[in-house]
Design a protein around this motif. Structure first.
Motif, PDB file in Angstrom:
ATOM      1  N   PHE A 134       0.623  -0.979  -0.069  1.00  0.00           N
ATOM      2  CA  PHE A 134       0.038  -0.059  -0.412  1.00  0.00           C
ATOM      3  C   PHE A 134       0.404   0.888  -0.151  1.00  0.00           C
ATOM      4  O   PHE A 134       1.880   1.448   0.849  1.00  0.00           O
ATOM      5  CB  PHE A 134      -1.150   0.361   1.444  1.00  0.00           C
ATOM      6  N   CYS A 135       0.567   2.139  -0.884  1.00  0.00           N
ATOM      7  CA  CYS A 135       1.833   3.651  -0.701  1.00  0.00           C
ATOM      8  C   CYS A 135       0.201   4.397  -1.205  1.00  0.00           C
ATOM      9  O   CYS A 135      -1.072   4.285  -1.542  1.00  0.00           O
ATOM     10  CB  CYS A 135       2.671   3.545  -1.324  1.00  0.00           C
ATOM     11  N   ASN A 136       0.798   5.915  -0.463  1.00  0.00           N
ATOM     12  CA  ASN A 136      -0.292   7.232  -1.077  1.00  0.00           C
ATOM     13  C   ASN A 136       0.445   8.231  -0.726  1.00  0.00           C
ATOM     14  O   ASN A 136       1.462   7.877  -0.739  1.00  0.00           O
ATOM     15  CB  ASN A 136      -1.622   7.205   0.150  1.00  0.00           C
ATOM     16  N   ALA A 148      -3.457  12.545   4.072  1.00  0.00           N
ATOM     17  CA  ALA A 148      -2.122  11.064   3.223  1.00  0.00           C
ATOM     18  C   ALA A 148      -1.729   9.925   4.592  1.00  0.00           C
ATOM     19  O   ALA A 148      -1.636   9.135   4.844  1.00  0.00           O
ATOM     20  CB  ALA A 148      -0.935  11.245   2.584  1.00  0.00           C
ATOM     21  N   THR A 149      -0.483  11.555   5.964  1.00  0.00           N
ATOM     22  CA  THR A 149      -0.148  10.742   6.715  1.00  0.00           C
ATOM     23  C   THR A 149      -0.906  10.276   7.875  1.00  0.00           C
ATOM     24  O   THR A 149      -0.795   9.040   7.844  1.00  0.00           O
ATOM     25  CB  THR A 149       0.048  12.013   7.480  1.00  0.00           C
ATOM     26  N   ASN A 154      -3.082   4.991   9.944  1.00  0.00           N
ATOM     27  CA  ASN A 154      -3.967   3.990  10.587  1.00  0.00           C
ATOM     28  C   ASN A 154      -4.172   2.981   9.452  1.00  0.00           C
ATOM     29  O   ASN A 154      -5.598   2.247   9.649  1.00  0.00           O
ATOM     30  CB  ASN A 154      -5.196   5.124  10.757  1.00  0.00           C
ATOM     31  N   HIS A 155      -3.282   2.368   8.702  1.00  0.00           N
ATOM     32  CA  HIS A 155      -4.133   2.301   7.102  1.00  0.00           C
ATOM     33  C   HIS A 155      -4.599   0.264   7.956  1.00  0.00           C
ATOM     34  O   HIS A 155      -5.753  -0.031   7.679  1.00  0.00           O
ATOM     35  CB  HIS A 155      -2.762   1.661   6.608  1.00  0.00           C
TER      36      HIS A 155
END
Length: 165
Positions: A134-136, A148-149, A154-155
């Protein structure tokens, strides 16, 4: 349809083209955009791509996965057929799952300059292990950078049900 709308459709060379060429090697140039007709509003655009294929860079064996892209557009949006052809171009591309997901996100950021974007790969297991990178990204110095942070921190608080394997 006014002239601006006609010009915008003319710029899309793949949509409706019956003689589509499928590139089997990584081809980011195939990506096309169109104007966001609602740039004054935040909203998500989501792509679910359950037939992604790439090659393991070490064994050359195929890896299969589902790619999820969610983004908040700014001025430009990615055209879906060009995105499909772009993902297809990974078919003979050798990269690890984590790198493929980051490449996809980087190419979409360069193409559209979205307010916010996240890319998530859910790959079928090989050797008994599945890998789900996962990336954002959020536009710097905006609320989207903060988003994004927060999303990254909280991903995995609430693991999702995985039903694509």
């Amino acid at each position: 349809m006014d002239q601006r709308q006609q010009d915008e459709l003319t710029d899309l060379s793949l949509l409706g083209n019956q003689e589509t060429t499928y590139n089997f090697d990584y081809t980011p140039e195939v990506l096309e955009t169109f104007d966001n007709k609602h740039p004054n509003r935040d909203y998500f655009v989501k792509f679910n791509c359950p037939e992604f294929t790439t090659l393991c860079p070490k064994t050359n064996q195929p890896d299969f996965g589902t790619i999820y892209v969610s983004y908040i557009p700014d001025q430009k949006m990615v055209e879906s057929k060009s995105f499909k052809l772009y993902l297809f171009s990974f078919r003979n591309h050798g990269d690890f799952h984590e790198d493929s997901i980051n490449i996809i996100m980087n190419d979409l950021i360069e193409l559209m300059e979205p307010r916010y974007i996240e890319v998530w790969g859910k790959f079928t297991p090989r050797g008994g292990i599945s890998i789900d990178p996962f990336c954002n990204y959020g536009k710097p110095n905006t609320k989207y950078e903060e988003m994004a942070t927060h999303r990254m921190l909280n991903h995995d608080l609430y693991p999702e049900k995985v039903d694509n394997r």
